[in-house]
Structures are given as structure tokens and as C-alpha cells.
Scaffold this active site. Structure first.
Site, PDB file in Angstrom:
ATOM      1  CB  SER A 162      68.271  31.158   4.980  1.00 51.46           C
ATOM      2  OG  SER A 162      68.896  32.399   4.864  1.00 51.46           O
TER       3      SER A 162
ATOM      4  CE  LYS B 177      70.814  32.802   2.432  1.00 55.45           C
ATOM      5  NZ  LYS B 177      71.853  33.787   2.702  1.00 55.45           N
TER       6      LYS B 177
HETATM    7  P1  NAD Z   1      72.129  32.438  15.051  1.00 45.78           P
HETATM    8  O1  NAD Z   1      72.149  31.006  15.400  1.00 45.78           O
HETATM    9  O2  NAD Z   1      73.268  33.326  15.415  1.00 45.78           O
HETATM   10  O3  NAD Z   1      70.793  33.142  15.655  1.00 45.78           O
HETATM   11  C1  NAD Z   1      69.550  32.524  15.764  1.00 45.78           C
HETATM   12  C2  NAD Z   1      68.864  33.118  16.971  1.00 45.78           C
HETATM   13  O4  NAD Z   1      67.536  32.559  17.068  1.00 45.78           O
HETATM   14  C3  NAD Z   1      69.571  32.770  18.293  1.00 45.78           C
HETATM   15  O5  NAD Z   1      69.817  33.966  19.015  1.00 45.78           O
HETATM   16  C4  NAD Z   1      68.583  31.862  19.016  1.00 45.78           C
HETATM   17  O6  NAD Z   1      68.602  32.011  20.433  1.00 45.78           O
HETATM   18  C5  NAD Z   1      67.264  32.344  18.433  1.00 45.78           C
HETATM   19  N1  NAD Z   1      66.181  31.365  18.563  1.00 45.78           N
HETATM   20  C6  NAD Z   1      66.181  30.063  18.179  1.00 45.78           C
HETATM   21  N2  NAD Z   1      64.983  29.501  18.459  1.00 45.78           N
HETATM   22  C7  NAD Z   1      64.220  30.466  19.032  1.00 45.78           C
HETATM   23  C8  NAD Z   1      62.905  30.504  19.556  1.00 45.78           C
HETATM   24  N3  NAD Z   1      62.138  29.412  19.557  1.00 45.78           N
HETATM   25  N4  NAD Z   1      62.440  31.660  20.079  1.00 45.78           N
HETATM   26  C9  NAD Z   1      63.232  32.777  20.104  1.00 45.78           C
HETATM   27  N5  NAD Z   1      64.496  32.792  19.623  1.00 45.78           N
HETATM   28  C10 NAD Z   1      64.989  31.664  19.100  1.00 45.78           C
HETATM   29  O7  NAD Z   1      71.861  32.499  13.473  1.00 45.78           O
HETATM   30  P2  NAD Z   1      72.172  33.709  12.454  1.00 45.78           P
HETATM   31  O8  NAD Z   1      73.565  33.564  11.942  1.00 45.78           O
HETATM   32  O9  NAD Z   1      71.726  34.989  13.053  1.00 45.78           O
HETATM   33  O10 NAD Z   1      71.209  33.282  11.246  1.00 45.78           O
HETATM   34  C11 NAD Z   1      69.807  33.484  11.282  1.00 45.78           C
HETATM   35  C12 NAD Z   1      69.270  33.159   9.892  1.00 45.78           C
HETATM   36  O11 NAD Z   1      69.896  34.018   8.927  1.00 45.78           O
HETATM   37  C13 NAD Z   1      69.562  31.709   9.449  1.00 45.78           C
HETATM   38  O12 NAD Z   1      68.477  31.220   8.704  1.00 45.78           O
HETATM   39  C14 NAD Z   1      70.796  31.877   8.561  1.00 45.78           C
HETATM   40  O13 NAD Z   1      70.903  30.838   7.599  1.00 45.78           O
HETATM   41  C15 NAD Z   1      70.521  33.232   7.930  1.00 45.78           C
HETATM   42  N6  NAD Z   1      71.722  33.952   7.476  1.00 45.78           N
HETATM   43  C16 NAD Z   1      72.849  33.989   8.254  1.00 45.78           C
HETATM   44  C17 NAD Z   1      73.977  34.682   7.785  1.00 45.78           C
HETATM   45  C18 NAD Z   1      75.253  34.730   8.583  1.00 45.78           C
HETATM   46  O14 NAD Z   1      76.298  35.116   8.029  1.00 45.78           O
HETATM   47  N7  NAD Z   1      75.247  34.388   9.868  1.00 45.78           N
HETATM   48  C19 NAD Z   1      73.935  35.335   6.539  1.00 45.78           C
HETATM   49  C20 NAD Z   1      72.764  35.320   5.816  1.00 45.78           C
HETATM   50  C21 NAD Z   1      71.648  34.624   6.285  1.00 45.78           C
END
Ligand code: NAD
Length: 293
Positions: A94, A169
Site C-alpha cells: 500500500s 486503497k
Molecule cells: P511488515 O512490516 O510485516 O513486512 C514488511 C516486510 O518487508 C518485512 O519483512 C521487511 O523485512 C521487508 N523489507 C523491508 N525493506 C526491505 C528491503 N529493502 N528488501 C527486502 N525486504 C524488505 O508489513 P506488512 O504488514 O506485511 O505490510 C506490507 C504492506 O501491506 C504494507 O504496505 C501494508 O500497509 C500493507 N497491508 C498490510 C496489512 C496488514 O494487516 N498487516 C493489510 C493490508 C495491507
């Protein structure tokens, strides 16, 4: 078809497992080695940016925000520099729709098509493979890759050209945040007026005020459960993107501005890693009660 997925957090990890369950050949990468090991144990191959870019027909990302997507794709040693013309990039993070359009424009010069395909539904639906995808990009690219998104989602809807997925979104995130705020305000009022919030919830959930947000978040507020789910800091990120986008297109969003200030207060009071339903704790602080207790 060879698929690469970068970003194996709360969402990316279960989404990767659903891609594997559907029988696709998957390469993965994340800064967190434990997350990579977990998905490799489920059948994926660990790889670096270069290998993913050179090998995969489609590269997916599930990263926190616009700067992460830009740096992974377009930064020094970015995946895009290794991708073949004709390959496709699908960003499921997002992010700001303006950033989606910027990334798509750079990729177009390399003859790489892009879809922005953020999701709603949170971790439980990521695990079940029942997320809702909102997608921006060309119709023919959408048609080609819809079956891939279908293995992670129950609903996959094209909303327009690149950027339309993330604009949709932002609309979703405004509605969810304002709903949570209204719910917290109403539950606080009920308890201060001497009515049990649990009974308020049971009485009204089947009527017009009932919602998916209410069914997911009222029980958490009443139990004082703030385990994320969806973290306050991520919601702050989304509403910053919403405010940015709204200002650039001239759409006033006063409710978004108001709930953003409450989320920011939560962040300043060590609430950034709590579930967004913990907006209720702001109201508890104001009224000196604990909802449901
Ligand atoms: P999170 O923080 O759990 O996961 C993000 C991942 O990205 C981590 O594992 C991190 O190590 C990795 N990362 C960061 N920088 C990196 C890089 N340079 N190279 C490789 N890996 C890297 O976040 P999430 O909850 O999984 O959310 C991810 C996306 O989905 C966000 O944009 C969030 O807004 C969206 N989202 C989340 C939810 C939710 O309920 N958690 C729901 C809908 C949408």
C-alpha cells in the site's frame, strides 16, 4: 511462469505460501532471514535481487511504503535493472499512488509493464487466501495476471490505470480509520452513560451501524486486546499518503486529518506497534475508563 516475491512480513509470508500452494515456481527475498527460511521450507527458493530480476517473468513486492518499493526496484542494484523487457512488475504494497505512477513510468522505458495491486483483509485473509485486491494497470496485463492474484484473494477488481489500485486503497483506509474512531467514541459514550459496551455491540451489530470493522474491532476494544493485526504506524503511513494525495488533487479530507491526529497521539504514547483498534485507548485516556472492564 517464474515468480519473484520480495517482502515476507505479516502479509507477504502467507501470500507466498498461497502462491506455492497453487503450484507456481517462486523465488523470494527479504531482509529478515527467518522469514526467508520459513518460506523456503514451504517450497520457495531464496534469491537476491539480481537473480530474481534476471530469472522471473513477474516480480511481486509486499513492502511497507513507497520509499521501500522505489529502492528495491529502482535503487542501486535494484531489481528493475536486471529485468528483461516484457517482464511484469506487480506491487501489492500500500503506497502513494503518485509513487506507483512514477515507478511505472521508469519501468515503461524498459518495456516492463506494472500493476499496482494493494490488498485489504489483513493477516487472517492473507492466510486464507481471501484478500481483496484493488488493481491499477492496463486491462490486458490485468487479464493475464488475474489468475495469479486469484490464488491469494477472494476478490480481484481492476479500478483503472496504474495508481488506481492505491487510490482505491487510500479510500479503504480512510473508511476503516474513521469507522474505528466512531466505534471507539460510541463505546466510550455507552460505558460513561452506564450501559455495557458488550450489550451495545450485540444490540446494534445487525442494524445499519453494523460493519466488518465493528465485528473485527469491537470485541478487541472490549477485551483490551491491542495485538496487531494492522499496526497504528502503518495506518499513519496510509493516511499520510491519503492527505498527500488529497492535497494534490484538491479534495478536502477533514475526517482523515482528525483521525490522523489521534493515531499520531497513539504513536507518541508508545502505541505505534499496537493494532489500529487501540484508537480506543485515546478515548480511555480522555475519559479515565477502560472499555468493557
Ligand atoms: P511488515 O512490516 O510485516 O513486512 C514488511 C516486510 O518487508 C518485512 O519483512 C521487511 O523485512 C521487508 N523489507 C523491508 N525493506 C526491505 C528491503 N529493502 N528488501 C527486502 N525486504 C524488505 O508489513 P506488512 O504488514 O506485511 O505490510 C506490507 C504492506 O501491506 C504494507 O504496505 C501494508 O500497509 C500493507 N497491508 C498490510 C496489512 C496488514 O494487516 N498487516 C493489510 C493490508 C495491507
Amino acid at each position: 511462469m517464474k515468480i519473484g516475491l520480495i517482502g515476507l512480513g505479516i502479509m507477504g509470508k502467507p501470500m507466498a505460501k498461497n502462491i506455492l500452494k497453487a503450484g507456481y515456481d517462486l523465488m523470494v527475498s527479504d531482509l529478515n532471514a527467518n522469514a526467508v527460511a520459513d518460506v523456503v521450507a514451504a517450497g520457495a527458493t531464496a534469491a537476491d535481487n539480481k537473480t530474481i530480476g534476471e530469472t522471473c517473468d513477474v516480480v511481486l513486492t509486499m513492502l511497507p511504503n513507497s520509499p521501500h518499493v522505489k529502492s528495491v526496484m529502482l535503487g542501486a542494484n535494484g531489481v528493475a535493472s536486471y529485468m528483461k523487457p516484457g517482464a511484469v512488475f506487480i506491487d501489492m504494497s500500500s503506497i502513494n499512488p503518485v509513487a506507483s505512477k512514477e515507478v511505472a513510468a521508469v519501468l515503461a522505458e524498459k518495456n516492463i509493464e506494472m500493476l499496482d495491486a494493494p490488498v485489504s483483509g489483513g493477516e487472517p485473509k492473507a492466510i486464507d487466501g481471501t484478500l481483496s485486491f484493488m488493481v491499477g494497470g492496463k486491462q490486458e496485463v490485468f487479464d493475464q495476471f488475474k489468475p495469479l492474484l486469484d490464488c491469494m484473494g477472494a476478490s480481484v477488481v481492476r479500478c483503472g490505470d496504474v495508481g488506481a489500485g492505491n487510490t482505491t486503497k487510500l479510500a479503504n483506509q480512510i473508511i476503516v480509520a474513521c469507522n474505528i474512531q466512531a466505534l471507539a467514541e460510541a463505546m466510550t459514550l455507552a460505558q460513561k452513560a452506564g450501559v455495557d459496551p458488550q450489550l451495545v455491540y450485540e444490540a446494534i451489530r445487525g442494524g445499519l451501524a453494523g460493519s466488518t470493522v465493528m465485528d473485527a474491532k469491537a470485541p478487541m476494544m472490549i477485551a483490551g486486546n491491542d495485538k496487531p493485526g494492522f499496526k497504528i504506524d502503518l495506518h499513519i503511513k496510509d493516511l499520510n499518503n491519503a492527505l498527500d494525495c488529497a492535497h494534490s488533487v484538491g479534495a478536502p479530507v477533514p475526517m482523515t486529518a482528525s483521525v490522523q491526529e489521534i493515531l499520531q497521539w497513539m504513536h507518541n504514547h508508545e502505541g505505534g506497534q499496537k493494532d489500529h483498534s487501540a484508537i480506543a485507548q485515546y478515548y480511555e485516556y480522555l475519559t479515565d475508563i477502560q472499555i468493557g472492564r
